[in-house]
Scaffold this motif. Structure first.
Motif, PDB file in Angstrom:
ATOM      1  N   ASP A   1      -5.753   8.547   4.507  1.00 56.47           N
ATOM      2  CA  ASP A   1      -5.300   8.605   3.158  1.00 56.47           C
ATOM      3  C   ASP A   1      -6.016   9.882   2.563  1.00 56.47           C
ATOM      4  O   ASP A   1      -7.184   9.998   2.739  1.00 56.47           O
TER       5      ASP A   1
ATOM      6  N   TYR B   1      -3.131  10.115  -7.559  1.00 56.34           N
ATOM      7  CA  TYR B   1      -1.836   9.454  -7.406  1.00 56.34           C
ATOM      8  C   TYR B   1      -1.506   9.094  -8.687  1.00 56.34           C
ATOM      9  O   TYR B   1      -2.163   8.380  -9.300  1.00 56.34           O
TER      10      TYR B   1
ATOM     11  N   PHE C   1       0.371   5.900  -0.201  1.00 52.71           N
ATOM     12  CA  PHE C   1      -0.713   6.963   0.089  1.00 52.71           C
ATOM     13  C   PHE C   1       0.022   8.086   0.719  1.00 52.71           C
ATOM     14  O   PHE C   1       1.199   7.857   1.283  1.00 52.71           O
TER      15      PHE C   1
ATOM     16  N   GLU D   1       0.756  -1.360   0.026  1.00 52.55           N
ATOM     17  CA  GLU D   1       0.015   0.011  -0.018  1.00 52.55           C
ATOM     18  C   GLU D   1       0.751   1.080   0.162  1.00 52.55           C
ATOM     19  O   GLU D   1       1.826   1.221   0.602  1.00 52.55           O
TER      20      GLU D   1
ATOM     21  N   ARG E   1      -7.231  10.477  -0.282  1.00 53.93           N
ATOM     22  CA  ARG E   1      -8.232   9.821  -1.202  1.00 53.93           C
ATOM     23  C   ARG E   1      -9.600   9.730  -0.478  1.00 53.93           C
ATOM     24  O   ARG E   1     -10.495   9.533  -1.151  1.00 53.93           O
TER      25      ARG E   1
ATOM     26  N   PHE F   1      -0.617  11.469   2.985  1.00 50.13           N
ATOM     27  CA  PHE F   1      -1.711  12.138   4.144  1.00 50.13           C
ATOM     28  C   PHE F   1      -0.952  13.323   4.626  1.00 50.13           C
ATOM     29  O   PHE F   1       0.194  13.815   4.537  1.00 50.13           O
TER      30      PHE F   1
END
Length: 944
Positions: free
Chosen positions: A130, A143, A118, A116, A132, A120
């Motif tokens: 995250d 991303y 991401f 994973e 998103r 933040f």
């Protein structure tokens, strides 16, 4: 449009960077490392282009990079490198933040895989949100991650997007999560129009309007100027010299016209003016507000000194003339003016009401003709309810030190200091009189709120950690594999909770930060206990729920216990198991035979036998489906039994033929075999065969075999191998054996070695007609004409042989005749002896002349042949040899029978009866005449 910008002018840099890397172990540990690097170098604009980044600027925005020195955040092989650490961007534009990350390829022989990635900005209690999933960034975040490179793109930037952005990646390694910290600081700002000089004079051409931003804009940027929202000029300078008073001016960057600055009203009249501070005020209803201003005017005009005669504030006009607030009944008793020494004036209004919201302007009048001036625009006052709310922010210094900051916030910020009071569970907190309140601990159920002091304090709604979540499953009934399922979670919390789903005994954290966790097509492996964790900055609470998925049997397996050797007579269990919900029913089969049905997947042999050996399988089924197992061989091992022996060919065995003996048995493992003939051991081995390439009569007998393995042995019954062959060793005899006197009786007997037993037929002389049959031929009352040669033929289905006997019948003479005959015979024998001696001498003389002696055998006129000719060997009886004679002469030799060859005989060889010699005379030329040990000659008696 993609812009590449070199943003640094020639400058000597002396930058000290401290890189902090953050590597956490699960969600419980944090490791900080620092790396300090110093740079001191002079860069030209050309050289600095290499440090510039490529940024994407949408048609609606503009981005400026403040610092583009790549900084590596790392620890022990883990790291994140940001292309830039600080970015300044204009409101409404698009920005891209880039990083690369690294990690050890293997740890403890386990390959590292990134699961994973991401970005933040918010993290609470090691919970990372995250971007998103953040509603503030809905549809504005993208991303672009590939090959250990990840770019964050944010469009339509807002000033609230100003924050520090960090990148985080999670791997399959235990505790293998990493956050690049510190991250990238983004500052989002807008354009502003500012006046270069505070006092504007129409004749002072040095004053100018400036288009500015908190972000340093590149030198080549082009600007657009607007007057009263209409474009008036495009230029590469951010200043405007030619402007007019009492007009609104704004600016924008070329290419981003959709995001202009706010408008600035330029006002002034020959150095006349009013300045308000502040220009906008928000106040609470019932509170007190003060508005301040300063005013200016020319000290003299046309040699007349200027004097201020009247000052006042107003909001309304009457007949186009301002109305002094002091005359307005709505402000009666609530209004006061105050003047300072420096041409300032303050308006004070108490007990504010919502109707007091208006634009307040200051006006002063002088002694000069037309010498009045109003400061416009004025001060905008907004009177509202406090609408207090508590804002919560958590800060983590290290894994062992966290604190929570509460801020008493209102959408209306008064210009003067307010008195605050903080409450915990309706009780005021000592020392909580400021706008900010810090918490170090907070227990479940604790609620906090703030209030603004006064006779009737105004309170904010409380803030509190999430309460115990309520979890539900949809659909609520039976869950069938392959169907869609949603887990819902909700909790009362202020501020609103974030939700994270966990599955027991699984990797922490499921890909959902929403209230719901959805399975588009649920699998049996999704069964288990799930936890919903509701969390905000004040704490968290978790609640479980269980998902049970109904599905058809699968993963069917079979096994036997014991799993090794299964010996006949032992106890054996067969087990069939499957993954099914509800539990499956099982059916057992041996081949196509159904054995057992029931909910238990067991089949038991109390004492297993060899008959139970075979392939077994089972079927598992429930209401959702069924599955069949593969076959399992139950291999029962046992000692040999049912041993049998056989011969091939199975019928008559003829001497000389090829014969196989076969021994077989039922045994597991396969038996070893031992062959016996009688008590004689012949052969041992794993193959139960014994082979005769060309069997003989000596091989006739009883055979048996023994079969054995590690569990026991067994002997077969005996098998008679009966070898058949033609008669041989045929012999004939007479009883009595000497001369047969006329009138007496004689028995002729014939015997032979034959299998099957021979049948016998007697013939006389050279006749073809049988005289008798049977092994014995009895002749009674014999007469002289019955004397002569008799031969016996032995016959079976394999062949025939014969032999001849001479029967000499004599008359019954007186003794005188007998003596005379004997004398005569004596004389003849002596003559033969002399003749033999003569011939011997002659032969020795002749041998010198010839190397090959001549063999001469004289037969009677009935059969006179040379020994060198090819013929059947004749049967001789009554043969007389001359003593001491090297070259025997066959004169006066009487044939025992006719010299004829029986064309029906199977064997060309003729067997002779035993020849008895009455003299010990040596045999000459023995190398010429050889005896066959298998040849039998009949008894010959000579009388001398």
């Amino acid at each position: 449009m993609r812009l590449k910008m070199s943003v640094f002018p020639p400058v000597s840099l002396n930058i000290s960077l401290v890189s902090l890397g953050c590597c956490d172990v699960g969600d419980t540990g944090l490791v900080l490392t620092s790396q300090e690097t110093s740079f001191s170098h002079s860069h030209s604009p050309t050289e600095m282009r290499g440090a510039a980044v490529s940024l994407t600027a949408a048609a609606s925005g503009f981005v400026v990079l403040l610092l583009t020195v790549p900084v590596v955040r790392g620890y022990n092989g883990w790291g994140v490198t940001y292309t830039s650490t600080k970015i300044c961007a204009l409101k409404g534009s698009t920005v891209e933040m880039n990083c690369t990350y690294r990690f050890p390829s293997r740890i403890n022989s386990v390959s590292t895989k990134v699961e994973e990635t991401f970005w933040f900005t918010k993290a609470s209690n090691n919970i990372y949100a995250d971007l998103r999933t953040d509603p503030d960034y809905s549809d504005r975040v993208e991303y672009r991650c590939k090959n250990n490179d990840c770019t964050l793109r944010i469009t339509d930037l807002r000033e609230s997007d100003s924050a520090e952005y960090k990148f985080r990646f999670i791997t399959n390694q235990p505790g293998g999560s990493f956050t690049g910290s510190p991250g990238v600081t983004l500052s989002v700002t807008g354009l502003q129009v500012q006046l270069s000089s505070p006092g504007v004079r129409t004749y002072d051409r040095s004053a100018e309007l400036m288009c500015r931003s908190n972000c340093r804009l590149p030198d080549h940027t082009s600007y657009i100027w607007y007057k009263n929202q209409k474009e008036i000029l495009r230029r590469k300078l951010n200043s405007l010299n030619n402007f007019e008073l009492r007009n609104h001016y704004s600016c924008a960057v070329q290419g981003h016209e959709d995001f202009p600055s706010s408008s600035l009203l330029v006002q002034g009249q020959v150095n006349w003016g009013v300045t308000y501070a502040p220009a906008q005020i928000c106040a609470f209803r019932g509170s007190t507000v003060e508005m301040n201003c300063t005013y200016r005017f020319p000290s003299r005009i046309n040699s007349v000194s200027t004097k201020v005669e009247e000052t006042f504030w107003f909001t309304k006009l009457q007949d186009k003339e301002p109305v002094d607030l002091r005359t307005d009944s709505e402000y009666a008793g609530r209004l006061a003016y105050s003047r300072g020494k420096n041409n300032d004036c303050t308006l004070r209004i108490t007990d504010l009401r919502a109707s007091d919201s208006a634009e307040y302007k200051f006006r002063f009048k002088t002694n000069l003709p037309g010498g009045s001036f109003t400061g416009s625009p004025g001060v905008t006052l907004s009177v509202t309810d406090p609408q207090l709310q508590v804002r919560v922010r958590r800060s983590t210094v290290n894994p062992y030190s966290t604190w929570t900051e509460l801020t008493c916030h209102s959408n209306c910020q008064p210009s003067h200091h307010l008195s605050y009071t903080w409450y915990k569970n309706e009780n005021s907190v000592e020392g909580g009189e400021e706008k900010y309140f810090h918490l170090h601990t907070s227990g479940p159920g604790d609620k906090y709120h703030c209030a603004i002091g006064g006779d009737v304090p105004v309170r904010s709604p409380p803030v509190y950690a999430p309460e115990f979540p309520a979890v539900s499953v949809s659909p609520s009934g039976e869950i069938v594999e392959g169907s869609p399922v949603t887990l819902n979670c909700s909790s009362n919390a202020s501020p609103a909770a974030n939700y994270t789903w966990y599955k027991e005994d699984a990797n922490p954290g499921l890909p959902s930060l929403q209230k719901s966790l959805s399975f588009g097509s649920i699998k049996s492996s999704d069964s288990g206990r799930y936890y919903c964790r509701a969390e905000n900055e004040l704490g968290w609470m978790s609640a479980p729920t269980v998902i049970v998925v109904k599905y058809a049997p699968k993963l069917l397996s079979m096994s036997a216990t014991p799993s090794g050797e299964i010996v006949e007579g032992s106890s054996v269990n067969l087990t069939c198991s499957s993954d099914a919900n509800p539990a499956a029913n099982y059916t057992w089969y041996k081949g196509n035979q159904t054995l057992l049905q029931g909910p238990e997947g067991f089949y038991h042999f109390t004492s297993i036998s060899s008959e139970d050996r075979g392939f077994y399988r089972c079927k598992a089924e429930n209401q959702f489906g069924q599955i069949n197992s593969s076959s399992l061989l139950v291999d029962v091992q046992y000692a040999p039994k049912l041993v049998s022996v056989s011969a091939s060919p199975s019928g008559e065995i003829m001497e000389g033929s090829s014969v196989n003996l076969t021994c077989s048995s039922d045994a597991n493992p396969a038996a070893n075999y031992t062959w016996y003939k009688g008590n004689q051991t012949l052969l041992q081995g794993p193959e139960g065969f014994y082979h005769f390439t060309s069997i003989s009569s000596e091989d006739r007998g009883f055979y048996r075999c023994k079969a054995e393995n590690q569990f026991g042995q067994i002997n077969s019954s005996s098998l008679l191998v009966d070898v058949e062959y033609a008669p041989r060793l045929v012999s004939v005899s007479a009883s009595p054996s000497g001369d047969i006197v006329e009138g007496s009786s004689v028995n002729l007997t014939c015997s032979s070695d034959a299998n099957p037993a021979a049948n016998y037929t007697w013939y006389k002389g050279g006749g073809d007609s049988p005289q008798a049959s049977g092994q014995t031929f009895a002749i009674t009352g014999i007469r002289a004409e019955l004397g002569g040669n008799y031969y016996c033929e032995a016959r079976n289905r394999r062949g025939r042989r014969n032999n001849t006997l001479h029967l000499n019948v004599v008359a019954d003479f007186p003794e005188a005749w007998k003596s005379a005959v004997i004398g005569t015979i004596t004389v003849v024998v002596l003559a033969i002896i002399l003749l033999s001696a003569f011939l011997l001498i002659k032969e020795k003389i002749t041998s010198k002349q010839s190397s090959e002696p001549v063999q001469r055998i004289v037969y009677s006129e009935k059969c006179l042949h040379s020994q060198s000719e090819e013929q059947d060997d004749p049967d001789y009886t009554n043969i007389h040899f001359l003593k001491n004679q090297t070259d025997p002469v066959c004169s006066n030799i009487g044939l025992a029978g006719p010299c004829r060859r029986d064309e029906e005989e199977d064997d060309d060889s003729v067997e002779y009866t035993v020849v008895k010699f009455n003299s010990s005379a040596p045999r000459a030329r023995s190398q010429e005449i050889q005896e066959d040990p298998a040849t039998l000659y009949s008894t010959i008696k000579t009388s001398f």
